[in-house]
Design an enzyme around this catalytic site. Structure first.
Site: not given
Ligand code: RIB
Ligand code: CA
Length: 312
Positions: A17, A242
């Protein structure tokens, strides 16, 4: 240059993120209106602090941030602290936030930004979909002001949190079911595709040689993140899940998509949170989602490299 696409990032920083935030700030094709945070990778206080810390690091404290749901709609919160550390951004020290979260909270900030935008806004959820489900429920009058929801979540094949489900959808399957059945144009970036675009350790190590604080911090963050992926999968490097969703919006050809009927499992404990993607079109139902099926990995790595170099 066409006018930048207005976006709002709803996230749970989270290493990937964090890079998605940088990318949303750096790309000229996008205009980041604001960030809302949700409990997911770690608790809400930590995801909010992390979003503010990344904005301070990037020198963009003016971007409004508001915190949203501290738990899923109907289930207890289950986090991914074993992946991201208890802080959510283990591996480096972020600068202190330079701004406070907006007191009105995520749903009100989403409504304010969507209502005030000069054109329909694209929502980019990269965590559990709790905030987005709550926002759609609270503001049906704003649905036609949402151009698209481009989310990172789900899988076409096996899951990454259970055999069936990817983490974001698994944490709050009821919220995901509401978003997938809302009838709003929807793009789903799955782990099947994000796993095709790992950022190798050497690549992220090279960020430290940029001579910038952002480069040093992200090199350290991704050393930590890569350690988990090495132990779990034996990989060299990490998927930056992300950031793929944001990069796709900036560069529409980066990820190829196909339109399918997608439904979310909300009952079976065995397959809870699975995104059931009807690739053979057996349901007879019309498609509701543009699902990622491929990625130009080299171009994605270029975008990531350019992004890291764009900050002090
Ligand atoms: O599975 C991957 C997702 O889950 C990503 O967004 C990571 O940041 C977690 O939130
Ligand atoms: Ca995430």
């Amino acid at each position: 240059m066409p006018t930048p696409t207005p976006i709002i990032l709803d996230c749970d920083p989270g290493h990937d993120d964090a890079l998605a935030i940088l990318l949303a700030l750096a790309r000229p094709e996008l205009r980041l209106l604001g960030i809302t945070t949700v409990a997911g990778n770690v608790g809400l206080a930590a995801t909010t602090r992390n979003a503010l810390g990344i904005l301070a690091l990037a020198g963009r404290p003016e971007i409004p941030v508001a915190s949203g749901a501290d738990r899923p709609l109907v289930r207890p919160l289950r986090t991914a602290a074993q992946v991201h550390g208890t802080s959510g951004l283990e591996g480096a020290d972020l600068p202190a936030p330079l701004a406070a979260p907006r007191p009105e909270g995520a749903i009100a900030l989403l409504a304010e930004l969507v209502r005030g935008a000069s054109e329909p806004v694209t929502l980019v959820p990269t965590g559990p979909l709790t905030n987005i489900a709550l926002f759609l429920g609270a503001h049906p009058e704003l649905r036609d002001r949402i151009a698209r929801i481009c989310l990172m979540g789900g899988s076409m094949g096996e899951g990454n949190w259970t055999a069936s489900a990817e983490f974001n959808i698994w944490v709050d399957p009821e919220a995901a079911d509401r978003v997938f059945s809302a009838g709003i144009p929807l793009t789903q970036v799955t782990i099947d595709v994000t796993h095709q675009a790992l950022v190798p350790v050497a690549e992220s190590d090279a960020w430290a040689s940029l001579g910038t604080r952002t480069g040093r911090v992200f090199a350290d963050l991704f050393r930590f993140f890569a350690g988990w992926h090495a132990r779990r999968y034996g990989w060299d490097g990490s998927p930056i899940h992300d950031a793929v969703a944001v990069a796709h919006l900036a560069l529409p050809g980066l990820v190829t998509t196909e339109d399918y009927r997608v439904q979310v499992e909300t009952h079976s404990e065995l397959t809870l949170g699975r995104t059931v993607i009807d690739r053979e079109r057996l349901s007879g139902e019309p498609p509701n989602v543009s699902v990622s099926v491929g990625i130009d990995r080299a171009r994605f790595l270029d975008v990531v490299r350019e992004t890291l170099a764009a900050f002090p």
